[in-house]
Design an enzyme around this catalytic site. Structure first.
Site, PDB file in Angstrom:
ATOM      1  N   LYS A  66      -5.917  -4.622  -4.469  1.00 36.82           N
ATOM      2  CA  LYS A  66      -4.889  -5.060  -3.668  1.00 36.82           C
ATOM      3  C   LYS A  66      -5.887  -5.111  -2.089  1.00 36.82           C
ATOM      4  O   LYS A  66      -6.099  -5.843  -1.286  1.00 36.82           O
ATOM      5  CB  LYS A  66      -3.797  -4.773  -3.162  1.00 36.82           C
ATOM      6  N   ALA A  92      -0.001  -1.597  -1.508  1.00 33.63           N
ATOM      7  CA  ALA A  92       0.884  -0.353  -2.253  1.00 33.63           C
ATOM      8  C   ALA A  92       1.411  -1.726  -3.850  1.00 33.63           C
ATOM      9  O   ALA A  92       1.399  -2.922  -4.168  1.00 33.63           O
ATOM     10  CB  ALA A  92       1.677  -0.114  -2.008  1.00 33.63           C
ATOM     11  N   ASP A  93       1.820  -0.652  -4.336  1.00 32.90           N
ATOM     12  CA  ASP A  93       2.354  -1.698  -5.862  1.00 32.90           C
ATOM     13  C   ASP A  93       3.248  -0.683  -6.936  1.00 32.90           C
ATOM     14  O   ASP A  93       2.879   0.454  -6.756  1.00 32.90           O
ATOM     15  CB  ASP A  93       0.993  -1.459  -6.722  1.00 32.90           C
ATOM     16  N   THR A  94       4.421  -2.026  -7.320  1.00 27.08           N
ATOM     17  CA  THR A  94       5.809  -1.100  -8.159  1.00 27.08           C
ATOM     18  C   THR A  94       5.638  -1.203  -9.424  1.00 27.08           C
ATOM     19  O   THR A  94       5.553  -2.624  -9.886  1.00 27.08           O
ATOM     20  CB  THR A  94       6.464  -1.044  -7.379  1.00 27.08           C
ATOM     21  N   GLY A 129       2.093   2.881  -6.136  1.00 24.07           N
ATOM     22  CA  GLY A 129       0.567   3.465  -6.358  1.00 24.07           C
ATOM     23  C   GLY A 129      -0.028   2.889  -4.293  1.00 24.07           C
ATOM     24  O   GLY A 129       1.473   2.206  -4.260  1.00 24.07           O
TER      25      GLY A 129
END
Length: 216
Positions: A66, A92-94, A129
């Site tokens: 991203k 961010a990534d969840t 992350g």
């Protein structure tokens, strides 16, 4: 470019660019009350997860993708005119993890119902992350946080009524701890904001230690 020039660039970051359309992440960034402007600009990326990725690797890799997509858009002059290469990109990534299996966003409300039925009465993990990327110098820092979440036992009726509200539609794990989904959570061990979608304390540490961004 010598090290002192690099440091000057880091300390003169023009703004923070949040590479996310999530209103939740925007609200969490606002909690940092940064001494520099914050803009929101995201680019669609392939969020497919490779089968052999562990959860920590998956969220770090996707957050990097991203951030790099936004950096490329800036380089190609496809970002808003006020965003340039002196900006610092935050992505961010969840994901939710149950029995070592990664659970992303539901593809339908029927899938959301099934996911919540799997989670009820059990403990699962939430991984987020985080990537910070400076386009001009290409300096990048990547990390993640994990939080344990204990769900109460919910009836089928409660689950179906909750999913019908639409809150689960865009949520990893099909629930929002900061919304109506809070009624399903018995307890957590770790960072609450990580479950919402952005580990604020980790972001603050990364900004201060790696990019000398003034937090106050």
């Amino acid at each position: 470019m010598n090290a002192s020039s690099h440091n000057n660039l880091y300390t003169s970051v023009s703004q923070l660019v949040l590479a996310s359309s999530s209103p939740r992440r925007k609200e969490l960034v606002a909690l940092l009350d940064l001494s520099l402007p914050v803009s929101v600009f995201s680019v669609e990326v392939d969020e497919s997860i490779t089968a052999d990725w562990k959860p920590a690797e998956a969220v770090e890799q996707l957050s990097m993708a991203k951030a790099k997509a936004v950096a490329q858009a800036i380089a190609d002059n496809k970002a808003p005119s006020h965003i340039d290469q002196h900006a610092l990109i935050l992505a961010a990534d969840t994901v939710v993890v149950l029995d070592e299996q990664i659970i992303g966003k539901p593809r339908s409300r029927a899938e959301a119902v099934q996911t919540l039925k799997r989670l009820r009465g059990r403990e699962h993990q939430v991984y987020t992350g985080v990537t910070l990327l400076h386009p001009l110098t290409e300096k990048q820092r990547v990390s993640h946080r994990a939080t344990e979440v204990q769900m109460r036992h919910m009836s089928d009726s409660w689950i179906e009524q909750y999913v019908a509200t639409g809150e689960s539609d865009d949520k990893a794990g099909s629930y929002g701890i900061q919304g109506k989904g809070a009624i399903f959570v018995d307890g957590i061990h770790g960072c609450y904001f990580n479950v919402v979608g952005l580990p604020v304390s980790l972001v603050a540490q990364m900004l201060e230690e790696n990019f000398q961004v003034n937090l106050f």
